[in-house]
Write a protein that holds these residues in place. Sequence first.
Motif, mmCIF file in Angstrom:
data_model
loop_
_atom_site.group_PDB
_atom_site.id
_atom_site.type_symbol
_atom_site.label_atom_id
_atom_site.label_comp_id
_atom_site.label_asym_id
_atom_site.label_seq_id
_atom_site.Cartn_x
_atom_site.Cartn_y
_atom_site.Cartn_z
ATOM 1 N N ARG A 70 0.824 -1.223 0.000
ATOM 2 C CA ARG A 70 0.000 0.000 0.000
ATOM 3 C C ARG A 70 0.856 1.270 0.000
ATOM 4 N N LEU A 71 1.952 1.219 -0.743
ATOM 5 C CA LEU A 71 2.837 2.368 -0.910
ATOM 6 C C LEU A 71 2.500 3.000 -2.267
ATOM 7 N N GLU A 72 1.496 3.878 -2.268
ATOM 8 C CA GLU A 72 0.935 4.396 -3.515
ATOM 9 C C GLU A 72 1.951 5.113 -4.394
ATOM 10 N N ARG A 73 2.767 5.978 -3.801
ATOM 11 C CA ARG A 73 3.727 6.723 -4.620
ATOM 12 C C ARG A 73 4.792 5.792 -5.214
ATOM 13 N N SER A 74 5.263 4.827 -4.430
ATOM 14 C CA SER A 74 6.231 3.865 -4.962
ATOM 15 C C SER A 74 5.609 3.039 -6.079
ATOM 16 N N ALA A 75 4.370 2.617 -5.889
ATOM 17 C CA ALA A 75 3.691 1.843 -6.934
ATOM 18 C C ALA A 75 3.548 2.687 -8.203
ATOM 19 N N ALA A 76 3.162 3.939 -8.041
ATOM 20 C CA ALA A 76 3.026 4.828 -9.204
ATOM 21 C C ALA A 76 4.370 5.014 -9.906
ATOM 22 N N TRP A 77 5.443 5.183 -9.120
ATOM 23 C CA TRP A 77 6.779 5.348 -9.699
ATOM 24 C C TRP A 77 7.196 4.091 -10.480
ATOM 25 N N CYS A 78 6.950 2.934 -9.912
ATOM 26 C CA CYS A 78 7.331 1.692 -10.594
ATOM 27 C C CYS A 78 6.523 1.500 -11.877
ATOM 28 N N HIS A 79 5.248 1.860 -11.861
ATOM 29 C CA HIS A 79 4.445 1.800 -13.093
ATOM 30 C C HIS A 79 4.971 2.808 -14.118
ATOM 31 N N TRP A 80 5.367 3.988 -13.635
ATOM 32 C CA TRP A 80 5.959 5.006 -14.521
ATOM 33 C C TRP A 80 7.205 4.437 -15.192
ATOM 34 N N ARG A 81 8.051 3.778 -14.384
ATOM 35 C CA ARG A 81 9.283 3.207 -14.930
ATOM 36 C C ARG A 81 8.981 2.062 -15.908
ATOM 37 N N CYS A 82 7.889 1.346 -15.716
ATOM 38 C CA CYS A 82 7.470 0.346 -16.707
ATOM 39 C C CYS A 82 7.227 1.033 -18.051
ATOM 40 N N TYR A 83 6.509 2.160 -18.010
ATOM 41 C CA TYR A 83 6.251 2.920 -19.245
ATOM 42 C C TYR A 83 7.579 3.333 -19.889
ATOM 43 N N GLU A 84 8.485 3.884 -19.083
ATOM 44 C CA GLU A 84 9.768 4.342 -19.628
ATOM 45 C C GLU A 84 10.599 3.189 -20.188
ATOM 46 N N THR A 85 10.510 2.029 -19.582
ATOM 47 C CA THR A 85 11.239 0.866 -20.077
ATOM 48 C C THR A 85 10.741 0.487 -21.470
ATOM 49 N N ARG A 86 9.438 0.640 -21.692
ATOM 50 C CA ARG A 86 8.854 0.312 -23.000
ATOM 51 C C ARG A 86 9.082 1.401 -24.043
ATOM 52 N N HIS A 87 9.021 2.685 -23.620
ATOM 53 C CA HIS A 87 8.956 3.795 -24.581
ATOM 54 C C HIS A 87 10.121 4.772 -24.535
ATOM 55 N N GLY A 88 10.981 4.685 -23.544
ATOM 56 C CA GLY A 88 12.095 5.614 -23.428
ATOM 57 C C GLY A 88 11.830 6.681 -22.372
ATOM 58 N N ILE A 89 12.857 7.496 -22.135
ATOM 59 C CA ILE A 89 12.802 8.504 -21.072
ATOM 60 C C ILE A 89 13.005 9.888 -21.673
ATOM 61 N N ILE A 90 12.110 10.801 -21.321
ATOM 62 C CA ILE A 90 12.270 12.209 -21.689
ATOM 63 C C ILE A 90 12.314 13.006 -20.394
ATOM 64 N N ARG A 91 13.436 13.691 -20.159
ATOM 65 C CA ARG A 91 13.581 14.545 -18.971
ATOM 66 C C ARG A 91 13.690 15.995 -19.424
ATOM 67 N N ALA A 92 13.086 16.887 -18.651
ATOM 68 C CA ALA A 92 13.093 18.306 -19.010
ATOM 69 C C ALA A 92 13.134 19.168 -17.753
ATOM 70 N N ASP A 93 13.606 20.401 -17.926
ATOM 71 C CA ASP A 93 13.585 21.403 -16.862
ATOM 72 C C ASP A 93 12.352 22.258 -17.105
ATOM 73 N N LEU A 94 11.340 22.126 -16.236
ATOM 74 C CA LEU A 94 10.065 22.827 -16.396
ATOM 75 C C LEU A 94 10.003 24.051 -15.496
ATOM 76 N N ALA A 95 9.704 25.197 -16.092
ATOM 77 C CA ALA A 95 9.409 26.423 -15.341
ATOM 78 C C ALA A 95 7.897 26.611 -15.405
ATOM 79 N N PHE A 96 7.229 26.393 -14.273
ATOM 80 C CA PHE A 96 5.770 26.498 -14.166
ATOM 81 C C PHE A 96 5.420 27.964 -13.932
ATOM 82 N N LYS A 97 4.521 28.520 -14.733
ATOM 83 C CA LYS A 97 4.190 29.945 -14.622
ATOM 84 C C LYS A 97 3.629 30.285 -13.239
ATOM 85 N N PRO A 98 3.921 31.504 -12.756
ATOM 86 C CA PRO A 98 3.383 31.930 -11.458
ATOM 87 C C PRO A 98 1.859 32.083 -11.496
ATOM 88 N N ALA A 99 1.230 31.950 -10.342
ATOM 89 C CA ALA A 99 -0.232 32.010 -10.238
ATOM 90 C C ALA A 99 -0.799 33.337 -10.726
#
Length: 191
Positions: A70-99
């Motif tokens: 029942r470690l939701e964030r770890s489970a989500a991360w591992c599922h994310w890594r499953c996706y990346e294993t199949r499709h590759g990894i895209i990393r970016a530096d995101l600047a989120f606009k101010p409110a």
Amino acid sequence: MDVPKLLEAAALLVPEPLATANDLTVNDVWHHLTHDEWEVALGLLEELGDVHPLPLAFWQTLATAAEQMRLERSAAWCHWRCYETRHGIIRADLAFKPADVARRQTPFSGAGVLRPMWNIGNRTPTGEPALNIAGLWVELRPHLEPGRRATVRLAPLDPAQWQHLQPGQVITMHKDRTVAGTAVILSIQRK
């Protein structure tokens, strides 16, 4: 399969000489497993998976173990890594606009829940910008607040549409047709 067996199965997929930046190895995982420290063992296995590409079965097994614990964030991360294993990894530096200049006024979850639209340079048949959808994972943070920046990972809905991207390229994140943030591609590992 119970949690210890799942973690043991994942540990068997890690090459012996592999070590994290802190010199932790699969032997450390085995030590924690023998002491029934499953959550620690799971965390170490996740770290080892970030050092060197490991097979899809590794991430699927960890996802199942995390779900059973029942470690939701770890489970989500591992599922994310499953996706990346199949499709590759895209990393970016995101600047989120101010409110004060963007529509979004609140932080968003960094655990891959948000699936914004992105202007990555594609065009519609009429020449208008075509927006492409990609999930967003914020590295090392539980959420991202307006006006902040972070390293993010992107999971495109249609990876083929993203093949032209290169490190250094600037893309924009959209909530609707308005820009919600700007990202610079840091790295791409294609499959």
